[in-house]
Design a protein around this motif. Structure first.
Motif, PDB file in Angstrom:
ATOM      1  N   ASN A 179      32.833  25.070 110.956  1.00 10.71           N
ATOM      2  CA  ASN A 179      31.732  25.333 110.034  1.00 10.71           C
ATOM      3  C   ASN A 179      32.069  24.713 108.684  1.00 10.71           C
ATOM      4  O   ASN A 179      33.158  24.932 108.147  1.00 10.71           O
ATOM      5  CB  ASN A 179      31.532  26.844 109.899  1.00 10.71           C
ATOM      6  N   GLU A 180      31.154  23.944 108.141  1.00 14.15           N
ATOM      7  CA  GLU A 180      31.377  23.244 106.872  1.00 14.15           C
ATOM      8  C   GLU A 180      31.696  24.215 105.730  1.00 14.15           C
ATOM      9  O   GLU A 180      32.382  23.857 104.774  1.00 14.15           O
ATOM     10  CB  GLU A 180      30.139  22.422 106.514  1.00 14.15           C
ATOM     11  N   GLN A 181      31.223  25.437 105.832  1.00 11.32           N
ATOM     12  CA  GLN A 181      31.436  26.433 104.784  1.00 11.32           C
ATOM     13  C   GLN A 181      32.811  27.094 104.875  1.00 11.32           C
ATOM     14  O   GLN A 181      33.215  27.806 103.972  1.00 11.32           O
ATOM     15  CB  GLN A 181      30.333  27.493 104.850  1.00 11.32           C
ATOM     16  N   ASN A 182      33.550  26.846 105.933  1.00 14.04           N
ATOM     17  CA  ASN A 182      34.861  27.450 106.140  1.00 14.04           C
ATOM     18  C   ASN A 182      35.942  26.501 105.608  1.00 14.04           C
ATOM     19  O   ASN A 182      36.626  25.810 106.361  1.00 14.04           O
ATOM     20  CB  ASN A 182      35.076  27.764 107.618  1.00 14.04           C
ATOM     21  N   GLU A 183      36.091  26.493 104.293  1.00 14.48           N
ATOM     22  CA  GLU A 183      37.026  25.560 103.649  1.00 14.48           C
ATOM     23  C   GLU A 183      38.468  25.797 104.065  1.00 14.48           C
ATOM     24  O   GLU A 183      39.256  24.854 104.169  1.00 14.48           O
ATOM     25  CB  GLU A 183      36.883  25.656 102.135  1.00 14.48           C
ATOM     26  N   GLN A 184      38.841  27.041 104.333  1.00 13.72           N
ATOM     27  CA  GLN A 184      40.206  27.340 104.744  1.00 13.72           C
ATOM     28  C   GLN A 184      40.518  26.698 106.099  1.00 13.72           C
ATOM     29  O   GLN A 184      41.583  26.103 106.287  1.00 13.72           O
ATOM     30  CB  GLN A 184      40.418  28.847 104.820  1.00 13.72           C
ATOM     31  N   GLU A 224      21.205  27.317 111.780  1.00  9.88           N
ATOM     32  CA  GLU A 224      21.376  26.391 110.659  1.00  9.88           C
ATOM     33  C   GLU A 224      22.714  26.580 109.955  1.00  9.88           C
ATOM     34  O   GLU A 224      22.794  26.983 108.799  1.00  9.88           O
ATOM     35  CB  GLU A 224      20.219  26.539 109.679  1.00  9.88           C
ATOM     36  N   TYR A 225      23.789  26.286 110.683  1.00  9.87           N
ATOM     37  CA  TYR A 225      25.136  26.280 110.133  1.00  9.87           C
ATOM     38  C   TYR A 225      25.660  24.856 110.262  1.00  9.87           C
ATOM     39  O   TYR A 225      25.836  24.366 111.382  1.00  9.87           O
ATOM     40  CB  TYR A 225      26.055  27.230 110.901  1.00  9.87           C
ATOM     41  N   PRO A 226      25.917  24.172 109.150  1.00 10.90           N
ATOM     42  CA  PRO A 226      26.423  22.802 109.244  1.00 10.90           C
ATOM     43  C   PRO A 226      27.824  22.783 109.853  1.00 10.90           C
ATOM     44  O   PRO A 226      28.698  23.549 109.457  1.00 10.90           O
ATOM     45  CB  PRO A 226      26.430  22.318 107.795  1.00 10.90           C
ATOM     46  N   ILE A 227      27.994  21.948 110.844  1.00  9.50           N
ATOM     47  CA  ILE A 227      29.244  21.860 111.591  1.00  9.50           C
ATOM     48  C   ILE A 227      29.868  20.479 111.393  1.00  9.50           C
ATOM     49  O   ILE A 227      29.210  19.458 111.557  1.00  9.50           O
ATOM     50  CB  ILE A 227      28.990  22.090 113.103  1.00  9.50           C
ATOM     51  N   LEU A 228      31.154  20.479 111.034  1.00  2.00           N
ATOM     52  CA  LEU A 228      31.902  19.231 110.921  1.00  2.00           C
ATOM     53  C   LEU A 228      32.627  18.986 112.238  1.00  2.00           C
ATOM     54  O   LEU A 228      33.213  19.897 112.816  1.00  2.00           O
ATOM     55  CB  LEU A 228      32.923  19.309 109.783  1.00  2.00           C
ATOM     56  N   HIS A 229      32.589  17.750 112.698  1.00  4.77           N
ATOM     57  CA  HIS A 229      33.294  17.352 113.910  1.00  4.77           C
ATOM     58  C   HIS A 229      34.571  16.636 113.462  1.00  4.77           C
ATOM     59  O   HIS A 229      34.501  15.639 112.749  1.00  4.77           O
ATOM     60  CB  HIS A 229      32.434  16.424 114.759  1.00  4.77           C
TER      61      HIS A 229
END
Length: 51
Positions: free
Chosen positions: A7-12, A36-41
């Motif tokens: 999740n893009e919002q999970n910086e840790q 609608e949760y932005p996901i980084l691959h």
């Protein structure tokens, strides 16, 4: 190569994976359930191994 979605919002979590050699190769605006949760691959570079 190994892959992980974060999740893009999970910086840790992003920092954790980048510490071990993962880098971003893509992004989705929704998670696998369509929310609608932005996901980084992220993918692990070939010269890194964290088995």
């Amino acid at each position: 190569m190994k892959y992980v979605d974060v999740n893009e919002q999970n910086e840790q979590a992003i920092g954790f994976y980048k510490k071990f050699g993962f880098s971003q190769f893509g992004m989705s605006l929704r998670d696998s359930s369509g929310r609608e949760y932005p996901i980084l691959h992220l993918s692990l570079q070939k010269d890194k191994n964290i088995d």
